[in-house]
Enzyme design. Sequence first.
Site, PDB file in Angstrom:
ATOM      1  N   GLY A 256       3.204   0.931   4.803  1.00 26.48           N
ATOM      2  CA  GLY A 256       3.922   2.191   4.669  1.00 26.48           C
ATOM      3  C   GLY A 256       4.057   2.581   3.217  1.00 26.48           C
ATOM      4  O   GLY A 256       3.877   3.740   2.844  1.00 26.48           O
ATOM      5  N   ALA A 257       4.382   1.590   2.373  1.00 25.81           N
ATOM      6  CA  ALA A 257       4.531   1.820   0.941  1.00 25.81           C
ATOM      7  C   ALA A 257       4.561   0.461   0.247  1.00 25.81           C
ATOM      8  O   ALA A 257       4.624  -0.586   0.903  1.00 25.81           O
ATOM      9  CB  ALA A 257       5.811   2.610   0.642  1.00 25.81           C
ATOM     10  N   MET A 258       4.508   0.494  -1.088  1.00 28.07           N
ATOM     11  CA  MET A 258       4.567  -0.730  -1.882  1.00 28.07           C
ATOM     12  C   MET A 258       5.472  -0.505  -3.075  1.00 28.07           C
ATOM     13  O   MET A 258       5.342   0.491  -3.790  1.00 28.07           O
ATOM     14  CB  MET A 258       3.158  -1.135  -2.349  1.00 28.07           C
ATOM     15  N   GLU A 259       6.355  -1.469  -3.305  1.00 25.00           N
ATOM     16  CA  GLU A 259       7.452  -1.332  -4.258  1.00 25.00           C
ATOM     17  C   GLU A 259       7.070  -1.623  -5.698  1.00 25.00           C
ATOM     18  O   GLU A 259       7.859  -2.215  -6.455  1.00 25.00           O
ATOM     19  CB  GLU A 259       8.606  -2.258  -3.846  1.00 25.00           C
ATOM     20  N   ASN A 260       5.904  -1.212  -6.153  1.00 23.54           N
ATOM     21  CA  ASN A 260       5.532  -1.446  -7.543  1.00 23.54           C
ATOM     22  C   ASN A 260       6.597  -0.867  -8.474  1.00 23.54           C
ATOM     23  O   ASN A 260       6.982   0.299  -8.332  1.00 23.54           O
ATOM     24  CB  ASN A 260       4.195  -0.775  -7.851  1.00 23.54           C
ATOM     25  N   HIS A 290      14.062   2.549   1.183  1.00 16.95           N
ATOM     26  CA  HIS A 290      13.656   1.138   1.265  1.00 16.95           C
ATOM     27  C   HIS A 290      12.970   0.704  -0.019  1.00 16.95           C
ATOM     28  O   HIS A 290      13.311  -0.335  -0.618  1.00 16.95           O
ATOM     29  CB  HIS A 290      12.715   1.005   2.477  1.00 16.95           C
ATOM     30  N   GLU A 291      11.992   1.499  -0.474  1.00 19.45           N
ATOM     31  CA  GLU A 291      11.245   1.104  -1.675  1.00 19.45           C
ATOM     32  C   GLU A 291      12.114   1.146  -2.916  1.00 19.45           C
ATOM     33  O   GLU A 291      11.965   0.307  -3.811  1.00 19.45           O
ATOM     34  CB  GLU A 291      10.020   2.002  -1.838  1.00 19.45           C
ATOM     35  N   HIS A 294      14.041  -1.972  -3.363  1.00 23.60           N
ATOM     36  CA  HIS A 294      13.219  -3.054  -3.905  1.00 23.60           C
ATOM     37  C   HIS A 294      13.242  -3.103  -5.437  1.00 23.60           C
ATOM     38  O   HIS A 294      12.925  -4.158  -6.021  1.00 23.60           O
ATOM     39  CB  HIS A 294      11.767  -2.882  -3.471  1.00 23.60           C
ATOM     40  N   GLU A 313      12.303  -8.063   1.922  1.00 19.73           N
ATOM     41  CA  GLU A 313      12.106  -7.061   2.958  1.00 19.73           C
ATOM     42  C   GLU A 313      13.350  -6.820   3.816  1.00 19.73           C
ATOM     43  O   GLU A 313      13.650  -5.682   4.167  1.00 19.73           O
ATOM     44  CB  GLU A 313      10.912  -7.447   3.834  1.00 19.73           C
TER      45      GLU A 313
END
Length: 826
Positions: A256-260, A290-291, A294, A313
């Site tokens: 869905g997404a990535m928390e870079n 959510h991201e 993170h 998570e």
Amino acid sequence: MSVLTRDEAQSRVKLLDVHRYTIELDLTTGDETFGSTTVIRFTARSAGDTFVELRPMALHSVTLDGEPLDPDTLDDNRLPLPGLTAGDHELRVRADMCYSTTGEGMHRFTDPTDGETYLYTQLFMNDVQRVFAAFDQPDLKAVFELTVKAPETWTVLANGITEHLGDGRWQAAPTPLVSTYLVAVAAGPWHSVRTEHQGLPFGLHCRRSLAPHLDADADELLEITKQCYDRYHEKFEEPYPFDSYDQAFVPEFNAGAMENPGLVTFRDEFVYRSAVTDTERQTRAMVIAHEMAHMWFGDLVTLQWWDDIWLNESFAEYMGYQTLTEATRYTDTWTDFGVVRKAWGYDADQRPSTHPVAPENVDDTASALLNFDGISYAKGASALRQLVTWLGEKDFLAGINTHFARHKFANATLADFIDSLAAHTDRDVHAWADAWLRTTGVDTLTPTLTGSNGDHTLTVDHHGSRPHRVAVGLYDLDLADQGSLTLRERIEVDIPQHTPQPLGKRPALLLLNDGDLTYTKVRFDPASFETVRTSLSGLPDPLTRAVVWNALRDAVRDGDLAPTAYLEAARAHLPKETDLALVEGVLAFASRQVADRYVTPEQRPAAVATLSALCRDLIRRTEDGDHPGLRLIAVRHFIEGAAHPDTIAAWLADGTVPGGPELDPDLRWRVLARLAVLGATDDSAIAAELERDPSATGREGAARCRAALPDADAKERAWTAMFSTDSLSNYLFTATAQGFWQPEQADLVAAYVPRFYEDAVAVAARRGPAIADAAGRFAFPAHAVDPDTLRLGEHCLTHADPTPALRRKLIDQLDDLSRALRVRKP
């Protein structure tokens, strides 16, 4: 590829202190590869041997402290560094690396709409070594300095603010200490919307072909981002730890997404080209929340090893839903969580592949990758929600802030987290963690009511081992409004019980876990079940109705409720439902599980007819235009279940559903896919639709439609594309797989069922975890609910040695298949 073991990681972190990476990427060297030069400055605490990871197409040179090393010593993905002396060192590696089409490493995508090319990194777990040389484990944090050479017309985004130096060269500001898997680059002719908030640069980015759609939603996206940012600063004492906040919507993204840090990447389906429901907008907002969570839990404080992935998570999942409820217009997010996410967790936790939220036996990265599932996300978030209920939010947040202060820009473990919570409460959080985070499976609570007249008591039978604090809802029939129920009161009960709970007069409905604050299956006493059967839609609160629908879902899956009874409940009560998440969740389970898998082939036409009639009722109910989201859901599901082509073919020809909505690209492709299944369209019509919509989504729609045609040659072409040519990207593979298997075409595709196991094992070995996941999830013959399919799958697991990612998917699919067979038994 060699996987990193926990023992190897522990040995290396004892030996090394990594200070800084200086990375130069050249994205102008061609369509297949890019240049990667890395300088790593590190200290060896003592003399010893170690290795650095990379997966190059060509390794040109390696020097350690100015002395050349032999590139031929590279063994798979490991370059040995023998005989290190204690002290400071500098490692320099120059290589050419391959672009990816599977969403791993440096993914390359050319937009079919305008021919523009976009690149982005996804370095999670162990894919950083596809882009640059690294000591690739989460507890060797370092500063990253990045320079990128790109075509002159491109923009380069990274974790820090980027500066264009001229001649296509971009320099990113150095990061704080972060883990290797969190480094991010996104390059291409992005369309960008920029602003500032609280003195921090914010940006939204997407492909140029999606620019009008991003612009249409930019105000909403930025408002959600700002609201979450402000709310997190009210909750957390540590300020946002990075220099900017960019959100890039990128093509063919697997997650869905990535928390870079500073550059969150999202799948660009979140830039909506077609009409969506408000629940879908809420889901997008939840992913944003959510991201952002993170940035603190995951990026500022990072897990020490992958056994604590839940610390990332579960926390972000809980905070995403809770913060969205508190800070935005989406005030009912826990209903969607209960219907969609929690069901994901319950299903995962009842399979043979279940594991604790915080497992202790994650021995290597391949094992860790398998734990990104409904347990680490939904069950973990449910456990945290129960913890907040038991502990109190004030003490919970105090513990969180202590955790951030103790471990910022470093790494932490479950023990560290629990110690931080324990510092702010007299409750035994260590015992709570053992009971909730180190155990597997789903508890079940069943009520028994005893007594007479106005003097009843409740005893809760507890099948399981975890303590629970649950709300018990007592509902009475509303004498003034037939079919409605009113809440008499909610009683808090601790499980296990020590004494029966007095209730007074027997309620028409007693509901355990009202409010959905714990993680457990619940059952009904006989009188309450009868009330559910007649009056479910009369419950006043959507979250209460979600708990009831989940209980019915669980009863079907456990063989305690006939699948046809679930369909009858849906037929009776969904026409009166107003909550979009509930309507979508119930229809999805009713169609894709009950009708497609849980009823027999002989019963399926009647089940599909029931659902079509239900959707027609919803469409008629929404003719006044007051409920566009509800109408859209009904139209989508009517298309999906259409048994005859006439109605939906007329919609496609007219370009609209009578009374609306007009058929946008998404609905047109849905109709055409269903017509393909029914044999009511052909290749030329699919080609014409692709010419009308030549986008990436259109290309996927065409692949799905072609694979769905009830034609032997079409099936063989689709199968060859998936399993023989290796030319499909991750998204085109998925679209083709989604079209291939259809219950209506069981005889046509029967010969492919045994072929699946052999071919899936081979493609997973060749193409890696992302395609293995897609093959196991979407290309599995889920419609073939029979003992032969189960036997073939079990033989594959025993004798074919599938890769870990495919093995996990097959274990889960075969368990679901076995469950469907049990449900079908009379």
